[in-house]
Design a protein around this motif. Structure first.
Motif, PDB file in Angstrom:
ATOM      1  N   ARG A   1       0.834  -1.200   0.000  1.00 36.68           N
ATOM      2  CA  ARG A   1       0.000   0.000   0.000  1.00 36.68           C
ATOM      3  C   ARG A   1       0.872   1.254   0.000  1.00 36.68           C
ATOM      4  O   ARG A   1       1.980   1.245   0.537  1.00 36.68           O
ATOM      5  N   PRO A   2       0.393   2.348  -0.586  1.00 32.79           N
ATOM      6  CA  PRO A   2       1.152   3.602  -0.529  1.00 32.79           C
ATOM      7  C   PRO A   2       1.373   4.048   0.911  1.00 32.79           C
ATOM      8  O   PRO A   2       0.616   3.671   1.820  1.00 32.79           O
ATOM      9  N   ALA A   3       2.403   4.868   1.120  1.00 31.32           N
ATOM     10  CA  ALA A   3       2.762   5.308   2.469  1.00 31.32           C
ATOM     11  C   ALA A   3       1.903   6.465   2.948  1.00 31.32           C
ATOM     12  O   ALA A   3       2.000   6.852   4.121  1.00 31.32           O
ATOM     13  N   VAL A   4       1.087   7.036   2.070  1.00 33.48           N
ATOM     14  CA  VAL A   4       0.277   8.208   2.416  1.00 33.48           C
ATOM     15  C   VAL A   4      -1.176   7.924   2.062  1.00 33.48           C
ATOM     16  O   VAL A   4      -1.465   7.475   0.948  1.00 33.48           O
ATOM     17  N   PRO A   5      -2.115   8.168   2.974  1.00 32.14           N
ATOM     18  CA  PRO A   5      -3.529   7.976   2.656  1.00 32.14           C
ATOM     19  C   PRO A   5      -3.953   8.811   1.452  1.00 32.14           C
ATOM     20  O   PRO A   5      -3.466   9.931   1.256  1.00 32.14           O
ATOM     21  N   PHE A   6      -4.868   8.274   0.667  1.00 36.47           N
ATOM     22  CA  PHE A   6      -5.268   8.923  -0.580  1.00 36.47           C
ATOM     23  C   PHE A   6      -5.790  10.338  -0.348  1.00 36.47           C
ATOM     24  O   PHE A   6      -5.461  11.262  -1.095  1.00 36.47           O
ATOM     25  N   ASP A   7      -6.617  10.532   0.675  1.00 35.15           N
ATOM     26  CA  ASP A   7      -7.198  11.854   0.912  1.00 35.15           C
ATOM     27  C   ASP A   7      -6.122  12.900   1.194  1.00 35.15           C
ATOM     28  O   ASP A   7      -6.253  14.065   0.787  1.00 35.15           O
TER      29      ASP A   7
ATOM     30  N   LEU B   1       8.165   4.596  -1.577  1.00 34.75           N
ATOM     31  CA  LEU B   1       9.104   5.625  -1.129  1.00 34.75           C
ATOM     32  C   LEU B   1       8.899   6.910  -1.910  1.00 34.75           C
ATOM     33  O   LEU B   1       8.876   8.006  -1.335  1.00 34.75           O
ATOM     34  N   LEU B   2       8.714   6.810  -3.216  1.00 32.48           N
ATOM     35  CA  LEU B   2       8.537   7.995  -4.053  1.00 32.48           C
ATOM     36  C   LEU B   2       7.240   8.714  -3.700  1.00 32.48           C
ATOM     37  O   LEU B   2       7.192   9.951  -3.684  1.00 32.48           O
ATOM     38  N   THR B   3       6.178   7.953  -3.407  1.00 29.80           N
ATOM     39  CA  THR B   3       4.926   8.575  -2.992  1.00 29.80           C
ATOM     40  C   THR B   3       5.131   9.423  -1.744  1.00 29.80           C
ATOM     41  O   THR B   3       4.651  10.562  -1.650  1.00 29.80           O
ATOM     42  N   LEU B   4       5.880   8.883  -0.778  1.00 24.59           N
ATOM     43  CA  LEU B   4       6.094   9.592   0.479  1.00 24.59           C
ATOM     44  C   LEU B   4       6.938  10.845   0.284  1.00 24.59           C
ATOM     45  O   LEU B   4       6.587  11.928   0.770  1.00 24.59           O
ATOM     46  N   THR B   5       8.078  10.730  -0.401  1.00 31.49           N
ATOM     47  CA  THR B   5       8.955  11.896  -0.544  1.00 31.49           C
ATOM     48  C   THR B   5       8.338  12.955  -1.458  1.00 31.49           C
ATOM     49  O   THR B   5       8.496  14.152  -1.221  1.00 31.49           O
ATOM     50  N   ASP B   6       7.618  12.525  -2.492  1.00 29.66           N
ATOM     51  CA  ASP B   6       6.923  13.484  -3.351  1.00 29.66           C
ATOM     52  C   ASP B   6       5.889  14.257  -2.537  1.00 29.66           C
ATOM     53  O   ASP B   6       5.793  15.490  -2.621  1.00 29.66           O
ATOM     54  N   TYR B   7       5.122  13.537  -1.733  1.00 30.92           N
ATOM     55  CA  TYR B   7       4.097  14.160  -0.888  1.00 30.92           C
ATOM     56  C   TYR B   7       4.724  15.114   0.128  1.00 30.92           C
ATOM     57  O   TYR B   7       4.341  16.296   0.223  1.00 30.92           O
ATOM     58  N   LEU B   8       5.696  14.613   0.897  1.00 31.81           N
ATOM     59  CA  LEU B   8       6.298  15.436   1.937  1.00 31.81           C
ATOM     60  C   LEU B   8       7.107  16.591   1.343  1.00 31.81           C
ATOM     61  O   LEU B   8       7.221  17.656   1.962  1.00 31.81           O
TER      62      LEU B   8
ATOM     63  N   TYR C   1      11.029  13.786   6.026  1.00 32.44           N
ATOM     64  CA  TYR C   1      10.754  15.225   6.045  1.00 32.44           C
ATOM     65  C   TYR C   1      12.027  16.017   6.331  1.00 32.44           C
ATOM     66  O   TYR C   1      12.278  17.053   5.709  1.00 32.44           O
ATOM     67  N   ARG C   2      12.845  15.538   7.271  1.00 26.08           N
ATOM     68  CA  ARG C   2      14.110  16.219   7.569  1.00 26.08           C
ATOM     69  C   ARG C   2      15.043  16.201   6.359  1.00 26.08           C
ATOM     70  O   ARG C   2      15.788  17.156   6.124  1.00 26.08           O
ATOM     71  N   SER C   3      15.013  15.115   5.584  1.00 24.49           N
ATOM     72  CA  SER C   3      15.893  15.002   4.414  1.00 24.49           C
ATOM     73  C   SER C   3      15.465  15.905   3.266  1.00 24.49           C
ATOM     74  O   SER C   3      16.231  16.079   2.321  1.00 24.49           O
TER      75      SER C   3
END
Length: 346
Positions: free
Chosen positions: A40-46, A296-303, A334-336
């Motif tokens: 599953r993606p690391a970030v909820p869809f909403d 991983l890309l979903t998370l870093t793109d989002y953050l 987020y720190r990165s």
């Protein structure tokens, strides 16, 4: 192109193995390649949807929540982009990249005898690389009261690893023409800033997640190439009209731009894991399943988008609607994602 970039991160060339016979080992049956697990993606869809809407309102400077429907100018821009995707035209031909000195620098960086003087002479032939090297070196001296103006001094201070990172980034950085159209001139620097931050964060987190660091770095760096190409198409289609940025337009634009990125990536012979991870970001749905690199890309793109919104006072730094529901390693991600100059100074 991918092959020599992969060698850029592989370190000095190794000696060929000895011809001495090895002890005989029982023959093993060849095993079929194991596909990466889907998760599953690391970030909820909403949350993805909310951050995306806020980010593109900031990017296009459209604060009004009433700009929802596609207008005639936006329809024309999307039609022009769709025509490029559907045609046989080379997507890679639309991307401005560095000239052919990068392989020469690569060879120098792979040498066991690291020569700062030789690298400096090569770098000095390109004003873009000179500026990048000097800027990175001085960022590492921030607050010391000293500065560097010599390319050779900068090269020695940065070292081989720093140069590998820098040159790979510069190799793909679109050279933005300040005389280009409105959208390329104003939006492309922000988009590339986001891409570079994602690449650095991906590489920092990849190994601990069992992901190849180079593929993670590459995915973050090139994920928005199609979007930057789309800005040039938008400039040509609108002829100076700035009335773009409705919610529906941005949703379709991002989806089409991801497809264009994947097309360019395949033409540049990027690994399947990279193009797959980027493709997984297009049209993300609530029940999506993604690869580890895609997660991983979903998370870093989002953050990355959230961090840029916070830095530009478009979001609160502790908003639970944006920071809640994330995995434990999101704090490290987020720190990165700090600004590149700040990261280089650490």
């Amino acid at each position: 192109m991918y092959r020599w970039l992969q060698r850029l991160f592989s370190g000095p060339a190794r000696a060929e193995p000895s011809d001495a016979p090895s002890p005989a080992l029982p023959a093993a049956a060849p095993s079929a390649p194991v596909a990466a697990p889907l998760i599953r993606p690391a970030v909820p869809f909403d949350q993805l949807d909310q951050a995306g809407r806020l980010y593109y309102r900031w990017l296009f400077d459209t604060d009004s929540e009433t700009d929802l429907d596609i207008n005639a100018q936006e329809s024309g821009a999307l039609a022009a982009l769709t025509a490029i995707i559907d045609s046989q035209q080379s997507g890679a031909a639309l991307v401005r990249r560095m000239p052919g000195m990068i392989p020469q620098l690569l060879q120098s960086l792979r040498s066991d005898s690291f020569s700062g003087a030789r690298l400096s002479r090569t770098i000095s032939n390109d004003v873009v690389l000179v500026a990048a090297v000097i800027r990175l070196a001085n960022s590492s001296l921030a607050g010391s009261g000293t500065s560097i103006s010599s390319v050779e001094h900068a090269v020695m201070l940065i070292g081989q690893e720093g140069l590998r990172h820098l040159i790979t980034s510069v190799a793909f950085r679109p050279i933005i023409d300040l005389n280009s159209g409105h959208f390329t001139r104003t939006l492309a620097p922000r988009i590339w800033d986001h891409s570079e931050r994602c690449a650095v964060a991906n590489r920092a987190l990849a190994e601990s997640m069992g992901i190849d660091p180079f593929e993670a770095f590459l995915a973050g760096l090139v994920q928005n190439v199609g979007l930057i190409v789309s800005l040039r198409i938008m400039d040509q289609a609108t002829k100076g009209d700035k009335g773009l940025g409705s919610e529906m337009f941005c949703a379709q634009l991002v989806n089409n731009a991801r497809q264009l990125t994947c097309s360019i990536g395949r033409e540049w012979h990027f690994p399947d894991n990279v193009t797959k991870a980027i493709a997984e970001q297009a049209g993300m749905k609530k029940d999506a399943i993604v690869s580890p690199l895609g997660r991983l890309l979903t998370l870093t793109d989002y953050l990355g988008k959230v961090r840029m919104l916070v830095e530009n006072d478009r979001a609160w730094p502790n908003d639970p609607a944006l920071f809640g529901g994330l995995p434990p390693f999101a704090a490290d991600a987020y720190r990165s994602l700090q600004p590149i100059d700040d990261a280089a100074a650490r």
